[in-house]
Design an enzyme around this catalytic site. Structure first.
Site, mmCIF file in Angstrom:
data_model
loop_
_atom_site.group_PDB
_atom_site.id
_atom_site.type_symbol
_atom_site.label_atom_id
_atom_site.label_comp_id
_atom_site.label_asym_id
_atom_site.label_seq_id
_atom_site.Cartn_x
_atom_site.Cartn_y
_atom_site.Cartn_z
ATOM 1 N N GLU A 52 64.199 -81.619 32.014
ATOM 2 C CA GLU A 52 64.878 -82.366 33.065
ATOM 3 C C GLU A 52 65.665 -83.511 32.196
ATOM 4 O O GLU A 52 65.543 -84.765 32.526
ATOM 5 C CB GLU A 52 63.787 -83.298 33.896
ATOM 6 C CG GLU A 52 63.008 -82.387 34.778
ATOM 7 C CD GLU A 52 61.545 -83.024 35.429
ATOM 8 O OE1 GLU A 52 61.561 -84.140 35.329
ATOM 9 O OE2 GLU A 52 60.928 -82.399 36.021
ATOM 10 N N ASN A 111 64.732 -76.501 31.117
ATOM 11 C CA ASN A 111 64.116 -76.567 32.459
ATOM 12 C C ASN A 111 64.786 -77.705 33.227
ATOM 13 O O ASN A 111 64.715 -78.857 32.723
ATOM 14 C CB ASN A 111 62.731 -76.411 32.249
ATOM 15 C CG ASN A 111 61.725 -76.149 33.603
ATOM 16 O OD1 ASN A 111 62.226 -74.983 34.098
ATOM 17 N ND2 ASN A 111 60.891 -76.825 34.057
ATOM 18 N N HIS A 161 60.919 -76.794 43.556
ATOM 19 C CA HIS A 161 60.189 -77.490 44.231
ATOM 20 C C HIS A 161 60.893 -77.541 45.534
ATOM 21 O O HIS A 161 62.058 -78.384 45.767
ATOM 22 C CB HIS A 161 59.815 -78.563 43.752
ATOM 23 C CG HIS A 161 58.948 -78.642 42.254
ATOM 24 N ND1 HIS A 161 57.920 -78.023 42.363
ATOM 25 C CD2 HIS A 161 59.433 -78.859 40.968
ATOM 26 C CE1 HIS A 161 57.268 -78.116 40.812
ATOM 27 N NE2 HIS A 161 58.349 -78.691 40.174
ATOM 28 N N GLU A 172 58.616 -73.441 38.600
ATOM 29 C CA GLU A 172 57.621 -74.253 38.967
ATOM 30 C C GLU A 172 57.725 -74.155 40.572
ATOM 31 O O GLU A 172 57.869 -75.070 41.389
ATOM 32 C CB GLU A 172 57.955 -75.793 38.609
ATOM 33 C CG GLU A 172 57.922 -75.740 37.210
ATOM 34 C CD GLU A 172 58.158 -77.343 36.877
ATOM 35 O OE1 GLU A 172 57.880 -78.228 37.600
ATOM 36 O OE2 GLU A 172 58.625 -77.564 35.582
ATOM 37 N N ASP A 197 57.006 -74.068 44.452
ATOM 38 C CA ASP A 197 56.298 -74.340 45.554
ATOM 39 C C ASP A 197 56.919 -74.780 46.610
ATOM 40 O O ASP A 197 58.206 -75.177 46.676
ATOM 41 C CB ASP A 197 55.071 -75.381 45.067
ATOM 42 C CG ASP A 197 55.925 -76.878 44.631
ATOM 43 O OD1 ASP A 197 56.894 -77.109 45.308
ATOM 44 O OD2 ASP A 197 55.275 -77.474 43.660
#
Length: 777
Positions: free
Chosen positions: A159, A200, A236, A264, A266
């Site tokens: 990030e 990432n 996400h 990641e 979800d």
């Protein structure tokens, strides 16, 4: 079925595949995500907790059975590894790495360098820049060295960017400058040359500023020799996400020579979740998997947790949860079953284009091939990155002299059936302007071009590969317009021996005519050219979305390819943009509802209660000082006794930001109960609002189709209701927009209460018959 529904089918065919025959029977025996992914050479995994592995046997067994890769959830965070300076605690990380080794699983280490989860001794210490750089180097090399050969992939930096795509002003940037990024990758590579090193990031799944900033960052790092092997996309997402652009974004980074991964995943849901919401969630997981599978360099799909019992979402997002694949009892949810089906059954479709240059690449001199066939085209005489069909979307721009793009070799066998389609905007008619061609030995095997002697679009095929041979042609019946985006499709049907030319999805000519002997073709074995012929005839203007098919394109598909919308939000349970531009809407607040559409289909229209709106971010959607059209199906809420909608104040269907106010507003007017299309004289300071109103009052509880049209050539605004022209404004100018599109509100208020469906925007003035078609229930 409407013509634009066919466009959705064409787009879906490029992503969604099917499996039949013996392979399908074998696939049906696959029972775990791990088995399905391994059969594809893909990794599927989850973030896992060391404490859960140690204390929960059911959790441990499911991790071992379902995944061939695992990611450390918090165990590699600096605050966990080294809470006291110089005193490392690797025990929790060791448990995950040892578990993975025992079960044949790869490990993804998350993360080495992050602005968050830092120990207090580090963030409050008074270190010089040199000392801090040594501390960071020691940490990276200590951790990577300990797990050399045991951790296959490292998220080296996590990030690093702000939402606008610029470097995040976090702990490391503020103290070490941007050089910390390159340093971290070099340090990691020095101690484990075999590990794959990733950067990432989150919120980079769309064609927006942050994704473009990430692209420029990794391209620059790679150009400077920094060992970045891949880019991770956290993903996400909300229940209403469509992930329309994810596959295209993954491809852009893969074209830089990088591996990509979903790291990641979800999908959070308002809790308690009902069956409809869980089915919607399953589709978001499926879209993510399909996007990865469509890009050969997408190496893995990792979820951030796999059971709702241990998800991070409820604590981080109160009122939300149910974000993972399994419920709290480790039972399979629809998302698990849908993901398994995609991993097991998906196949790359065989009927898509054999080459596809979107030509909206984010700069550079190579036009990538979105078909996955590897036919990239090298651009000469110009660079990619001209704003054209939409304010934030690029196209190739030809100067009519020395510009064009060329592949390394042939793309299609021109002796067999084929089709070529493209969006073009002609800027000059002074010479022959070639849109596309493929070389033979002596001349182009075909050309799709503008012909000045007849003032027509022309699809031409020489009778033989000789400069003396005659030429067969089909020409448009319509006269090409200058500075107007037009869609062309040229078709050679070898079985019939016929050539066809479609303009804006309409067949304009076939040759030879019916009753005459069929023609024959020949094979041009040279490279394919965009915006140029082998003789050097170049296109003047913009070229976008060039596709080549090794088959015939029929009338329905030609119409679908010519879809003119630059934004389409169907609200079929999501806020995604189903047009070519993939500009997904973002709900405010995040939780929005859906209701039945005008055909009575449940959860197929957006429900608005006066608090929810949809923003289209990432810059302007329309040039509002050029011709445009905005259309929508609207149903206002309950009616008063006079039949007018309840509620005080105007209610805005759609608007786009200017500096101080919307540059247009399509809305319900509360003072007279009518539909209105309003455009300010200027978007700042005191101004008037030229307005066109509906002839009759709006009727609440009834689906109504609205269309707002600004025709810059005529200098007129028009409003249509249910396909019928209501009036024309005498205003002659429209202020330029400076910001994004809003659905259900303007930048100054006016929230809509009711339902919306099929909102579309076009960067041209639609014709009355086109509006009538859109207004047909």
């Amino acid at each position: 079925m409407r013509w634009w529904m066919a466009a959705l089918v064409v787009g879906a065919q490029l992503v969604v595949g099917t499996m039949v025959g013996p392979d399908a029977a074998a696939a049906a025996e696959v029972t775990t995500l791990r088995e399905a992914a391994a059969a594809r050479g893909l990794q599927v995994g989850s973030a896992v907790s060391a404490s859960a592995l140690e204390t929960d046997p059911a959790y441990r067994d499911r991790v071992a059975a379902e995944f061939n890769t695992v990611t450390t959830e918090n165990e590699f965070k600096w605050s966990v590894l080294e809470p006291v300076r110089g005193r490392y605690d690797f025990s929790r990380a060791d448990r995950i790495v040892d578990f993975a080794a025992a079960h044949g699983q790869a490990v993804r280490g998350q993360t080495l360098v992050w602005h968050s989860s830092l120990p207090e001794w580090l963030t409050t210490g008074t270190f010089s820049q040199a000392e801090l750089r040594d501390i960071l180097r020691n940490h990276v090399q200590t951790v990577v060295s300990r797990y050399r050969g045991r951790v296959a992939v490292w998220d080296v930096v996590n990030e690093p960017l702000a939402e606008d795509g610029t470097p995040r002003d976090g702990f490391w940037l503020s103290r070490l400058g941007l050089g910390y990024l390159a340093d971290a990758f070099h340090w990691a590579r020095a101690v484990d040359p075999a590990a794959q090193l990733y950067l990432n990031e989150y919120s980079t799944e769309t064609n927006a500023a942050k994704a473009r900033g990430l692209y420029e960052l990794v391209r620059d790092l790679r150009a400077r020799g920094v060992p970045v092997d891949g880019v991770g996309f956290q993903t996400h997402k909300l229940l209403t996400s469509r992930l329309s652009a994810l596959g295209d974004v993954l491809r852009r980074f893969a074209d830089l020579g990088l591996d990509v991964a979903i790291t990641e995943l979800d999908v959070r849901v308002p809790v308690p979740a009902d069956a409809t919401e869980l089915a919607q969630q399953a589709e978001v997981y499926a879209w993510a998997a399909q996007a990865c599978l469509a890009v050969p360099r997408c190496r893995s799909i990792t979820t951030w947790g796999f059971t709702d019992a241990r998800s991070w979402i409820p604590a981080q997002y109160p009122g939300w949860g149910a974000a993972t694949l399994l419920d709290e009892s480790l039972g399979a949810k629809p998302a698990y079953r849908r993901l398994l089906a995609v991993l097991r059954d998906w196949q790359r479709p065989g009927t898509g284009p054999v080459a596809w240059w979107r030509l909206d690449d984010w700069g550079g001199t190579t036009a990538s091939d979105a078909s996955g066939s590897g036919h990239s085209a090298v651009v000469s005489g110009t660079t990619l990155g001209w704003y054209e069909r939409q304010p934030t979307t690029f196209a190739l721009r030809g100067d009519g002299a020395g510009t064009g793009a060329v592949t390394a070799g042939p793309v299609v066998d021109t002796a067999r059936s084929y089709a070529v389609s493209a969006w073009v905007s002609l800027t000059s008619k002074t010479a022959r302007r070639v849109v596309a061609s493929q070389d033979g030995a002596a001349r182009s095997a075909f050309t799709l071009s503008y012909e000045p002697s007849t003032d027509r679009w022309v699809f031409a095929v020489p009778l033989a590969d000789s400069v003396q041979a005659g030429v067969r042609t089909v020409s448009s019946t319509s006269v090409p317009a200058v500075n107007r985006w037009t869609h062309l499709t040229a078709v050679w049907n070898a079985g019939w021996g016929r050539m066809q030319l479609y303009v804006d999805g309409v067949l304009e000519m076939t040759a030879p005519p019916s009753g005459q002997p069929p023609a024959t073709g020949w094979t041009g074995r040279g490279p394919f050219r965009i915006g140029r012929s082998s003789a050097g005839e170049a296109f003047a203007g913009g070229i976008s979305d060039v596709r080549v098919f090794a088959r015939v394109v029929d009338a329905a598909e030609a119409a679908a390819l010519a879809d003119a919308a630059v934004g389409r939000w169907t609200f079929d349970g999501h806020t995604g943009d189903e047009s070519w531009f993939s500009r997904d809407g973002f709900p405010r607040p995040e939780q929005v509802g859906f209701t039945a559409d005008r055909a009575g289909r449940p959860a197929r229209a957006l429900l608005l209660t006066g608090t929810e709106v949809i923003d289209v971010r990432g810059g302007m959607t329309l040039w509002t000082d050029r011709s445009y059209t905005v259309t929508a199906w609207v149903r206002l809420t309950d009616a008063n006794r006079d039949g007018r909608p309840d509620g005080a104040g105007d209610q805005v269907v759609a608007s786009q930001d200017g500096r101080e106010r919307g540059t247009f507003q399509l809305q319900y007017e509360s003072d007279n109960g009518r539909w209105a299309y309003k455009v300010p004289v200027t978007d700042s300071g005191p101004t008037g609002w030229p307005t066109v109103e509906s002839l009759a009052p709006a009727v609440a509880g009834r689906w109504t189709h609205l269309a707002a049209v600004w025709n810059a050539g005529w200098g007129r605004f028009q409003l249509y209701v249910d396909g019928v022209l209501q009036g024309t404004s005498a205003a002659t100018t429209s202020p330029p927009a400076t910001g994004g599109l809003h659905v259900g509100v303007s930048m100054t208020g006016g929230r809509l209460t009711g339902a919306l469906d099929d909102v579309q925007v076009h960067q041209r003035a639609l014709q009355p018959h086109e509006i009538t078609t859109l207004a047909t229930p």
